[in-house]
Design an enzyme around this catalytic site. Structure first.
Site, PDB file in Angstrom:
ATOM      1  N   TRP A 160       1.056  -1.350  -0.032  1.00 39.96           N
ATOM      2  CA  TRP A 160      -0.028  -0.106  -0.020  1.00 39.96           C
ATOM      3  C   TRP A 160       0.806   1.240  -0.053  1.00 39.96           C
ATOM      4  O   TRP A 160       0.256   2.477  -0.179  1.00 39.96           O
ATOM      5  CB  TRP A 160      -1.000  -0.007   1.339  1.00 39.96           C
ATOM      6  CG  TRP A 160      -0.411  -0.440   2.657  1.00 39.96           C
ATOM      7  CD1 TRP A 160      -0.430  -1.521   3.180  1.00 39.96           C
ATOM      8  CD2 TRP A 160       0.511   0.285   3.383  1.00 39.96           C
ATOM      9  NE1 TRP A 160       0.333  -1.808   4.277  1.00 39.96           N
ATOM     10  CE2 TRP A 160       0.589  -0.346   4.429  1.00 39.96           C
ATOM     11  CE3 TRP A 160       1.192   1.628   3.313  1.00 39.96           C
ATOM     12  CZ2 TRP A 160       1.743  -0.093   5.589  1.00 39.96           C
ATOM     13  CZ3 TRP A 160       1.834   2.096   4.456  1.00 39.96           C
ATOM     14  CH2 TRP A 160       2.140   1.430   5.537  1.00 39.96           C
ATOM     15  N   ASN A 161       2.018   1.185   0.135  1.00 44.14           N
ATOM     16  CA  ASN A 161       2.888   2.351   0.367  1.00 44.14           C
ATOM     17  C   ASN A 161       3.288   3.236  -0.686  1.00 44.14           C
ATOM     18  O   ASN A 161       3.012   4.459  -0.957  1.00 44.14           O
ATOM     19  CB  ASN A 161       4.173   1.937   1.088  1.00 44.14           C
ATOM     20  CG  ASN A 161       5.112   1.168   0.514  1.00 44.14           C
ATOM     21  OD1 ASN A 161       4.779   0.256  -0.099  1.00 44.14           O
ATOM     22  ND2 ASN A 161       6.407   1.398   0.662  1.00 44.14           N
ATOM     23  N   LYS A 184      -2.673  -8.504  -7.457  1.00 40.85           N
ATOM     24  CA  LYS A 184      -3.447  -8.330  -6.417  1.00 40.85           C
ATOM     25  C   LYS A 184      -2.675  -7.214  -5.588  1.00 40.85           C
ATOM     26  O   LYS A 184      -1.967  -7.326  -5.077  1.00 40.85           O
ATOM     27  CB  LYS A 184      -3.531  -9.695  -5.802  1.00 40.85           C
ATOM     28  CG  LYS A 184      -3.840  -9.710  -4.026  1.00 40.85           C
ATOM     29  CD  LYS A 184      -5.310  -9.030  -3.937  1.00 40.85           C
ATOM     30  CE  LYS A 184      -5.571  -9.331  -2.489  1.00 40.85           C
ATOM     31  NZ  LYS A 184      -4.697  -8.079  -1.674  1.00 40.85           N
ATOM     32  N   GLY A 236       6.550  -6.809   0.044  1.00 38.66           N
ATOM     33  CA  GLY A 236       5.920  -6.451   1.356  1.00 38.66           C
ATOM     34  C   GLY A 236       6.739  -6.930   2.481  1.00 38.66           C
ATOM     35  O   GLY A 236       7.998  -6.942   2.416  1.00 38.66           O
ATOM     36  N   GLU A 258      10.695  -8.871  -2.786  1.00 38.52           N
ATOM     37  CA  GLU A 258      11.367  -7.381  -2.204  1.00 38.52           C
ATOM     38  C   GLU A 258      10.686  -7.154  -0.926  1.00 38.52           C
ATOM     39  O   GLU A 258       9.377  -6.743  -0.739  1.00 38.52           O
ATOM     40  CB  GLU A 258      11.194  -6.455  -3.332  1.00 38.52           C
ATOM     41  CG  GLU A 258      12.068  -5.104  -2.942  1.00 38.52           C
ATOM     42  CD  GLU A 258      11.432  -4.219  -2.125  1.00 38.52           C
ATOM     43  OE1 GLU A 258      11.891  -4.160  -0.800  1.00 38.52           O
ATOM     44  OE2 GLU A 258      10.771  -3.318  -2.655  1.00 38.52           O
ATOM     45  N   LEU A 259      11.379  -7.360   0.410  1.00 40.36           N
ATOM     46  CA  LEU A 259      10.974  -7.573   1.419  1.00 40.36           C
ATOM     47  C   LEU A 259      11.459  -6.232   2.463  1.00 40.36           C
ATOM     48  O   LEU A 259      11.760  -5.466   1.996  1.00 40.36           O
ATOM     49  CB  LEU A 259      11.196  -8.905   2.204  1.00 40.36           C
ATOM     50  CG  LEU A 259      10.900 -10.239   1.287  1.00 40.36           C
ATOM     51  CD1 LEU A 259      11.178 -11.398   2.051  1.00 40.36           C
ATOM     52  CD2 LEU A 259       9.376 -10.194   0.761  1.00 40.36           C
ATOM     53  N   CYS A 292      10.320   0.651   2.534  1.00 38.28           N
ATOM     54  CA  CYS A 292      11.349  -0.666   2.937  1.00 38.28           C
ATOM     55  C   CYS A 292      12.472  -0.181   2.976  1.00 38.28           C
ATOM     56  O   CYS A 292      13.398  -0.813   3.883  1.00 38.28           O
ATOM     57  CB  CYS A 292      11.153  -1.622   1.810  1.00 38.28           C
ATOM     58  SG  CYS A 292      11.136  -1.005   0.187  1.00 38.28           S
ATOM     59  N   GLU A 390      11.451  -3.992  11.727  1.00 39.64           N
ATOM     60  CA  GLU A 390      10.909  -3.113  11.070  1.00 39.64           C
ATOM     61  C   GLU A 390       9.822  -2.306  11.630  1.00 39.64           C
ATOM     62  O   GLU A 390       8.682  -3.225  11.760  1.00 39.64           O
ATOM     63  CB  GLU A 390      10.672  -3.487   9.529  1.00 39.64           C
ATOM     64  CG  GLU A 390      10.087  -2.724   8.355  1.00 39.64           C
ATOM     65  CD  GLU A 390      10.179  -3.195   7.007  1.00 39.64           C
ATOM     66  OE1 GLU A 390      10.527  -2.581   6.176  1.00 39.64           O
ATOM     67  OE2 GLU A 390       9.517  -4.235   7.075  1.00 39.64           O
TER      68      GLU A 390
END
Length: 497
Positions: A160-161, A184, A236, A258-259, A292, A390
């Protein structure tokens, strides 16, 4: 240009699913909340698993047998260029939609959507540059070459960012490679992803190439485990990424992840402290810390700790909070209620562990809503939860170090490895330290700069694979080896080669 977004919710927009080039209406709808006003401004479809099947079938048909299947790479590039033009034309409207949906500053989302167009131009040019190789054969009667072929149907699951930009990291190289997509988006920020579908249709992409299913987390889970998916591309949280990898492994579906991050911003005594202070502020308070690659750990050589702290505290207290659409606002609200509550919980955790608030430290009472003050914590040690986990919010942890060796050890003492920065006027030290930091992106005397041409991704628990650049497009291809027998003579059927 007057935006068509009604931020006072006088007329709430309603969006269906986007499948096979058409908007698919449904009675199952979810409210989209404007995090600045606290009011619903749009409604999107709450999909069911049958919708996942329909979207995957549309993407599979487009990949296997539709017009998309027969296009040349050069023709795909032309479509991507046209899409870039349309996005640039509509960047203002798309930015206002996104800022209304997630509370990010309009000036940032507008800049992002303008830059998104550049991503599509870049990968449009790369579409027909994906070349195989001629292999030096060890067998004189064989000519061997390789082909790079599109991977297939991609499930893109986005946060959502920065929903538009982080989708583009996947979509632009994937389309250039010849893949099709089922997207999605986060249930907290879905609208710009649906609106992008209209632009893709206008650009002339065949139906089924781009499909959007909106809904709760169960829909993303159904998409990941679907046997018709060839690759999952996810951005996410790390724990969610681990669950996706485990589920995708049941079908041996490829993943790129990508975390999260807990990125160190390392400031040496010889740095320009005014420049470093601005970099520290941009690294953590840009996007309200909801990124992130946020520079959430500020590692400072102890001889300049107090001087730098004074500068960043003074800058943080000048940050203007308010309406993200306003050009005067410098920091917007948290994007949603769960994230707001999570950040406040971390402030309580930090206080219990002994961190000291140098600035901020609470919800912002003046602006109300989902605002949290830009917060700077001192007396932090690297073993505290606030320095290990985080937060994804506007909280900066300041940690002292004595020398270069300790700085590197502290910077690398984390399960994450997405980004890092080094601030020094010593060119030798800058490169030396950058080479020793275990992170996918390292800046020297800068922070939070990205390029469509440079690979982006993480070490350790910050992810698998890379986005952007040549590495990014290769993530959407398979390599095929082709052997051509040159003599036409009969071979011994029981002899290899």
């Amino acid at each position: 240009m007057t935006s068509s977004v009604n931020r006072n919710a006088e007329a709430i927009r309603k969006y269906g699913l986007f499948i096979d080039g058409k908007e698919v209406p449904t009675d199952r709808l979810m409210e989209c909340m404007n995090p600045f006003t606290g009011e619903p401004w749009a409604m999107v479809a709450d999909a069911e698993e049958a919708d996942v099947d329909r979207a995957v079938a549309a993407a599979r048909s487009a990949f296997d047998e539709g017009p998309w299947h027969s296009l040349t790479a050069t023709q795909r590039g032309a479509l991507l260029r046209r899409l870039g033009d349309i996005i640039k034309r509509d960047a203002e409207e798309l930015a206002r939609i996104e800022s209304t949906d997630n509370g990010k500053l309009y000036r940032e989302t507008f800049g992002q959507w303008q830059y998104i167009a550049e991503h599509f131009y870049y990968f449009a040019g790369m579409a027909d540059k994906l070349q195989g190789d001629v292999v030096a054969s060890d067998r004189p009667n064989f000519f061997i070459y390789t082909r790079r072929e599109p991977l297939g149907v991609v499930a893109a699951i986005t946060p959502w960012n920065s929903p538009g930009l982080l989708l583009t990291y996947k979509l632009a190289p994937g389309l250039a490679a010849g893949c099709t997509f089922v997207v999605k988006p986060s249930e907290h920020a879905s609208v710009s992803t649906i609106e992008l579908g209209k632009r893709i249709k206008e650009a002339g992409f065949p139906d089924g190439v781009y499909n959007v299913i909106t809904g709760q987390g169960r829909i993303g889970a159904a998409l990941v485990k679907h046997p018709g998916i060839d690759k999952v591309a996810f951005t996410g949280a790390t724990e969610t990424g681990k669950a996706i990898a485990a589920s995708a492994a049941q079908n041996l579906t490829r993943v790129s992840l990508e975390l999260g991050g807990k990125s160190p911003n390392v400031v040496f005594a010889d740095a320009d402290l005014d420049v470093a202070a601005n970099g520290a502020i941009a690294g953590i308070f840009g996007a309200s810390g909801q990124t992130c690659m946020a520079g959430s750990r500020l590692l400072v050589e102890e001889s300049v700790h107090d001087a730098l702290l004074e500068k960043i505290v003074a800058l943080s207290r000048k940050i203007r909070l308010g309406d993200p659409i306003s050009s005067d606002t410098e920091m917007g609200p948290m994007a949603n209620v769960p994230q707001f509550n999570k950040v406040l919980e971390y402030l309580d955790v930090a206080a219990r562990d002994g961190a000291v608030v140098a600035s901020g430290g609470a919800a912002d009472s003046e602006n109300g809503g989902l605002f949290i003050e830009p917060t700077i914590l001192t007396n932090v040690t690297n073993d505290m939860r606030i320095a290990r986990e985080e937060v994804f919010g506007p909280i900066l942890s300041v940690i002292k170090f004595r020398n270069e060796a300790e700085a590197i050890a502290l910077a690398n003492d984390t399960r994450f490895g997405l980004a890092a920065a080094v601030w020094t006027q010593n060119i030798h030290r800058g490169h030396r330290v950058a080479h020793q930091l275990r992170a996918g992106t390292v800046w020297i005397n800068a922070y939070r700069v990205v390029s469509f041409a440079a690979p982006f991704g993480g070490y350790k628990e910050s992810g698998i694979g890379r986005e952007n650049g040549l590495d990014g497009i290769r993530e959407y291809t398979e390599t095929k080896s082709v052997y051509v027998e040159m003599t036409g003579e009969p071979r011994d059927p029981f002899k290899l080669g």
